[in-house]
Design an enzyme around this catalytic site. Structure first.
Site, PDB file in Angstrom:
ATOM      1  CE  LYS A 164      -0.894  -3.009  -6.967  1.00 28.50           C
ATOM      2  NZ  LYS A 164      -0.651  -1.559  -7.251  1.00 28.50           N
ATOM      3  N   PRO A 165       3.950  -1.844  -6.301  1.00 24.85           N
ATOM      4  CG  PRO A 165       5.462  -0.231  -7.086  1.00 24.85           C
ATOM      5  CD  PRO A 165       4.923  -1.669  -7.340  1.00 24.85           C
ATOM      6  CB  SER A 166       0.384   1.893  -3.423  1.00 21.19           C
ATOM      7  OG  SER A 166      -0.468   3.073  -3.597  1.00 21.19           O
TER       8      SER A 166
ATOM      9  N   GLY B 264      -8.048  -7.781   0.511  1.00 18.55           N
ATOM     10  CA  GLY B 264      -7.229  -9.033   0.895  1.00 18.55           C
ATOM     11  C   GLY B 264      -7.866 -10.141   0.733  1.00 18.55           C
TER      12      GLY B 264
ATOM     13  CG  PHE C 264      -6.016   3.730   7.253  1.00 16.71           C
ATOM     14  CD1 PHE C 264      -5.666   2.956   7.921  1.00 16.71           C
ATOM     15  CD2 PHE C 264      -5.208   3.984   5.943  1.00 16.71           C
ATOM     16  CE1 PHE C 264      -4.417   2.197   8.045  1.00 16.71           C
ATOM     17  CE2 PHE C 264      -3.946   3.239   6.012  1.00 16.71           C
ATOM     18  CZ  PHE C 264      -3.484   2.260   6.986  1.00 16.71           C
TER      19      PHE C 264
ATOM     20  CD  GLU D 235      -0.418  -5.465   8.416  1.00 19.78           C
ATOM     21  OE1 GLU D 235      -1.547  -5.402   8.846  1.00 19.78           O
ATOM     22  OE2 GLU D 235       0.235  -4.544   8.238  1.00 19.78           O
TER      23      GLU D 235
ATOM     24  CB  CYS E  92      -1.551  -1.628   9.670  1.00 16.26           C
ATOM     25  SG  CYS E  92       0.079  -1.838   9.715  1.00 16.26           S
TER      26      CYS E  92
ATOM     27  N   PRO F 146       0.668  -1.243   0.018  1.00 16.39           N
ATOM     28  CG  PRO F 146       0.178  -0.683   2.030  1.00 16.39           C
ATOM     29  CD  PRO F 146       0.914  -1.720   1.281  1.00 16.39           C
ATOM     30  CD1 TRP F 147      -2.584   3.896  -0.574  1.00 17.06           C
ATOM     31  CD2 TRP F 147      -2.053   5.098   1.046  1.00 17.06           C
ATOM     32  NE1 TRP F 147      -3.612   3.883   0.327  1.00 17.06           N
ATOM     33  CE2 TRP F 147      -3.394   4.699   1.157  1.00 17.06           C
ATOM     34  CE3 TRP F 147      -1.447   5.851   2.281  1.00 17.06           C
ATOM     35  CZ2 TRP F 147      -4.400   5.161   2.402  1.00 17.06           C
ATOM     36  CZ3 TRP F 147      -2.378   6.186   3.361  1.00 17.06           C
ATOM     37  CH2 TRP F 147      -3.754   5.785   3.288  1.00 17.06           C
TER      38      TRP F 147
ATOM     39  CD  GLU G  74      -7.386  -0.323   9.187  1.00 11.31           C
ATOM     40  OE1 GLU G  74      -7.664  -0.819   8.019  1.00 11.31           O
ATOM     41  OE2 GLU G  74      -6.281  -0.431   9.514  1.00 11.31           O
TER      42      GLU G  74
HETATM   43  P1  NDP Z   1      -6.193  -1.448  -0.652  1.00 11.07           P
HETATM   44  O1  NDP Z   1      -6.550  -2.415   0.145  1.00 11.07           O
HETATM   45  O2  NDP Z   1      -7.188  -1.130  -1.833  1.00 11.07           O
HETATM   46  O3  NDP Z   1      -4.732  -1.389  -1.508  1.00 11.07           O
HETATM   47  C1  NDP Z   1      -3.627  -2.001  -1.163  1.00 11.07           C
HETATM   48  C2  NDP Z   1      -2.920  -2.587  -2.303  1.00 11.07           C
HETATM   49  O4  NDP Z   1      -3.656  -3.471  -2.999  1.00 11.07           O
HETATM   50  C3  NDP Z   1      -2.504  -1.491  -3.373  1.00 11.07           C
HETATM   51  O5  NDP Z   1      -1.124  -1.769  -3.921  1.00 11.07           O
HETATM   52  C4  NDP Z   1      -3.786  -1.577  -4.245  1.00 11.07           C
HETATM   53  O6  NDP Z   1      -3.330  -1.248  -5.811  1.00 11.07           O
HETATM   54  C5  NDP Z   1      -3.749  -3.175  -4.422  1.00 11.07           C
HETATM   55  N1  NDP Z   1      -5.378  -3.613  -4.591  1.00 11.07           N
HETATM   56  C6  NDP Z   1      -6.385  -2.585  -4.585  1.00 11.07           C
HETATM   57  N2  NDP Z   1      -7.404  -3.437  -5.206  1.00 11.07           N
HETATM   58  C7  NDP Z   1      -6.846  -4.561  -5.654  1.00 11.07           C
HETATM   59  C8  NDP Z   1      -7.553  -5.792  -6.164  1.00 11.07           C
HETATM   60  N3  NDP Z   1      -8.623  -5.947  -6.408  1.00 11.07           N
HETATM   61  N4  NDP Z   1      -6.277  -6.908  -6.346  1.00 11.07           N
HETATM   62  C9  NDP Z   1      -5.179  -7.014  -6.070  1.00 11.07           C
HETATM   63  N5  NDP Z   1      -4.765  -5.744  -5.406  1.00 11.07           N
HETATM   64  C10 NDP Z   1      -5.350  -4.663  -5.346  1.00 11.07           C
HETATM   65  O7  NDP Z   1      -6.222  -0.097   0.117  1.00 11.07           O
HETATM   66  P2  NDP Z   1      -6.541   1.413   0.010  1.00 11.07           P
HETATM   67  O8  NDP Z   1      -5.038   2.043  -0.478  1.00 11.07           O
HETATM   68  O9  NDP Z   1      -7.538   1.864  -0.874  1.00 11.07           O
HETATM   69  O10 NDP Z   1      -7.068   1.882   1.471  1.00 11.07           O
HETATM   70  C11 NDP Z   1      -8.251   1.257   1.682  1.00 11.07           C
HETATM   71  C12 NDP Z   1      -8.355   1.199   3.125  1.00 11.07           C
HETATM   72  O11 NDP Z   1      -7.463   0.138   3.338  1.00 11.07           O
HETATM   73  C13 NDP Z   1      -7.700   2.131   4.176  1.00 11.07           C
HETATM   74  O12 NDP Z   1      -8.689   3.175   4.412  1.00 11.07           O
HETATM   75  C14 NDP Z   1      -7.305   1.333   5.172  1.00 11.07           C
HETATM   76  O13 NDP Z   1      -8.371   1.152   5.968  1.00 11.07           O
HETATM   77  C15 NDP Z   1      -6.794   0.054   4.808  1.00 11.07           C
HETATM   78  N6  NDP Z   1      -5.439   0.086   4.430  1.00 11.07           N
HETATM   79  C16 NDP Z   1      -4.740  -0.619   5.536  1.00 11.07           C
HETATM   80  C17 NDP Z   1      -3.351  -0.657   5.475  1.00 11.07           C
HETATM   81  C18 NDP Z   1      -2.754  -1.401   6.229  1.00 11.07           C
HETATM   82  O14 NDP Z   1      -1.395  -1.105   6.541  1.00 11.07           O
HETATM   83  N7  NDP Z   1      -3.130  -2.378   6.996  1.00 11.07           N
HETATM   84  C19 NDP Z   1      -2.696  -0.120   4.424  1.00 11.07           C
HETATM   85  C20 NDP Z   1      -3.503   0.514   3.293  1.00 11.07           C
HETATM   86  C21 NDP Z   1      -4.811   0.569   3.307  1.00 11.07           C
HETATM   87  P3  NDP Z   1      -3.540   0.513  -5.997  1.00 11.07           P
HETATM   88  O15 NDP Z   1      -2.420   0.701  -6.307  1.00 11.07           O
HETATM   89  O16 NDP Z   1      -4.157   0.410  -7.448  1.00 11.07           O
HETATM   90  O17 NDP Z   1      -4.394   1.055  -4.990  1.00 11.07           O
END
Ligand code: NDP
Length: 460
Positions: free
Chosen positions: A153-155, A211, A366, A228, A262, A128-129, A364
């Site tokens: 795959k980065p965000s 996930g 965020f 995670e 997280c 994620p980012w 959660e």
């Molecule tokens: P996501 O779960 O959507 O994104 C995390 C990663 O998964 C990114 O690289 C994203 O790609 C990728 N992804 C998105 N959709 C798919 C898919 N269908 N299949 C495979 N990979 C995918 O998180 P968000 O960034 O949208 O954040 C949403 C919520 O997730 C937050 O509000 C928070 O609650 C939670 N979150 C939790 C984190 C943690 O550390 N536990 C970290 C980030 C978010 P892309 O780059 O295209 O977005």
């Protein structure tokens, strides 16, 4: 091409290629071609490359931190620590690479019984980012140390620092095919990785819903999954806690990285006898935080990473107030004046008297929102802390040994802190129970996840 923007002012930071399924297939194929070379490399040579990359990253930390702040939004000081954290993870795995061993036993019946540990092959990661550099370190450190190759795959909204970090690894001798980054969207690149038949493991960090979707797509391929999926960490403040340390811990544990971690503190339960002074101290400290562009001097908190993310955060605050399940003591609005209106800023928000079932406690959140509730007994506090589908982290603030012993054994969490929160050393496992995920990052535990046991029986 995908554009990457600075969330503090919308300015363009860079472009990346919008990857396709073909890009994933090519990366996986060349990753397998590199696998025998990398897995046969002497562990000490792998270790040397990781140590050298960590040194180079430390040397370039100023430039890398600027890039991280520009694409992610966090204050420069936090970026500097995160880049150092990436280097530290590489150093930790570099230091244990040469200690990888199997097991041995002998029985008259079966002869020599040996267990070899072998790398899995091509491992994938989707990150994620929120902490792109650190999380990239958590994935790549153990995978590469164990002799695997990786496609990551980065965000889509924060890929540039990851690319720069990979280049540091290449400059110190890591063959490019051993670690490949495929940029692009989750829907295209992420899903292609999840459904690929020739990837041995997939480590994902992100939302629970994403996930579980990834796990569903990956299930028929039987790749090993490490998930995670975030948390809703509780902080329990007992009556004997040091009030200043606890208030300071709550403010840094929640507002660090603009609440987008997280294991941020997402719910606070305070003994009713110290509730009022604790809340006042937290408010005082939170109101001194300076919000702004992470590149500016003295900024303590940057913007929320995207305006969509800020909308979700604000919605949960409003829903809680509208349902009469809590009050906003401080913050709780979208700034519309001065330079703050240029970016996706949200002020440090404190909510009091919050019902443990309120949206800000249940989901959660965020972003920078700290909901606080009172409790009468430690047993009640532990019950409230456990009443969530998440189980990543939790902390208890007390010096009473009996309470520490009760809380550390009864809190449903992958990590329990005492008189601290949000500290994640690379030496020990990190991960959650319940919906917070599967498997662990960090420590020898993560390394073992990327190795497979092979049993060998020799009849002499
Ligand atoms: P996501 O779960 O959507 O994104 C995390 C990663 O998964 C990114 O690289 C994203 O790609 C990728 N992804 C998105 N959709 C798919 C898919 N269908 N299949 C495979 N990979 C995918 O998180 P968000 O960034 O949208 O954040 C949403 C919520 O997730 C937050 O509000 C928070 O609650 C939670 N979150 C939790 C984190 C943690 O550390 N536990 C970290 C980030 C978010 P892309 O780059 O295209 O977005």
């Amino acid at each position: 091409m995908l554009e990457v923007h600075n969330p503090a002012d919308g300015s363009l930071v860079g472009h990346v290629h919008a990857g396709t399924e073909d890009d994933v297939n090519d990366a996986v194929r060349t990753s397998w071609e590199a696998f025998s070379l990398w897995s046969d490399t002497d562990p000490l040579d792998r270790s040397r490359i990781l140590f050298s990359a960590a040194r180079l990253v430390r040397e370039d930390k100023k430039e890398l931190s600027l890039l991280l702040t520009r694409e992610q939004g966090k204050p420069l000081r936090e970026s500097v620590n995160e880049i150092a954290g990436f280097a530290r993870v590489l150093e930790y795995y570099a230091s244990i690479t040469g200690t990888l061993q199997g097991d041995y036993g002998y029985s008259k019946n079966y002869g020599h019984m040996m267990v070899m540990r072998q790398p899995l092959g091509v491992c994938a990661a989707i990150i994620p980012w929120n902490m792109p550099a650190l999380i990239m370190g958590w994935k790549t450190g153990p995978v590469l140390a164990a002799g695997n190759t990786m496609v990551l795959k980065p965000s889509a909204t924060a890929p540039l620092t990851c690319i720069a970090l990979a280049e540091h690894l290449y400059r110190t001798g890591l063959p490019k095919q051993v670690l490949q980054l495929v940029t692009g969207s989750g829907r295209v690149v992420g899903q292609a990785l999840a459904r690929h038949n020739n990837i041995r493991s997939l480590s994902f960090t992100g939302a629970v819903s994403t996930g579980t979707g990834v796990a569903e797509i990956a299930a028929p391929t039987l790749k090993k999954l490490i998930l995670e999926l975030g948390g809703s960490d509780a902080m329990i403040v007992c009556k004997d806690a040091d009030p200043y340390a606890a208030a300071k811990g709550a403010v840094s544990g929640r507002f660090f990285n603009c609440g987008q971690t997280c294991t941020s503190i997402k719910r606070v339960f305070v003994d009713s006898t110290v509730y009022e002074p604790f809340v006042q101290k937290v408010r005082e400290l939170a109101e001194t935080l300076s919000i702004g562009n992470g590149l500016s001097d003295g900024v303590d908190m940057g913007p929320v990473h995207t305006s969509g993310q800020r909308k979700d955060v604000h919605f949960l605050v409003q829903e809680t107030v509208n349902n009469d399940q809590g009050k906003v003591l401080s913050g709780g609005y979208i700034p519309d004046t001065g330079s703050l209106k240029e970016g996706s800023f949200y002020p440090p928000t404190i909510m009091t008297g919050v019902d443990p079932d309120a949206p800000v406690m249940r989901e959660e959140v965020f972003g920078p929102v700290l909901p606080v509730s009172a409790f009468d007994t430690v047993a009640d506090a532990i019950d409230m802390a456990n009443a969530t589908r998440f189980g990543l982290g939790a902390s208890i603030w007390t010096h009473d040994m009996r309470t520490i012993s009760q809380a550390t054994s009864e809190l449903d969490a992958g990590i329990v802190w005492v008189n601290q929160h949000l500290r994640i050393p690379p030496e020990v496992p990190f991960g959650g129970v319940k919906s917070s995920g599967l498997g662990r990052e960090n420590g020898r535990y993560a390394l073992l996840q990327y190795l497979e046991e092979k049993t060998i029986l020799i009849n002499p």
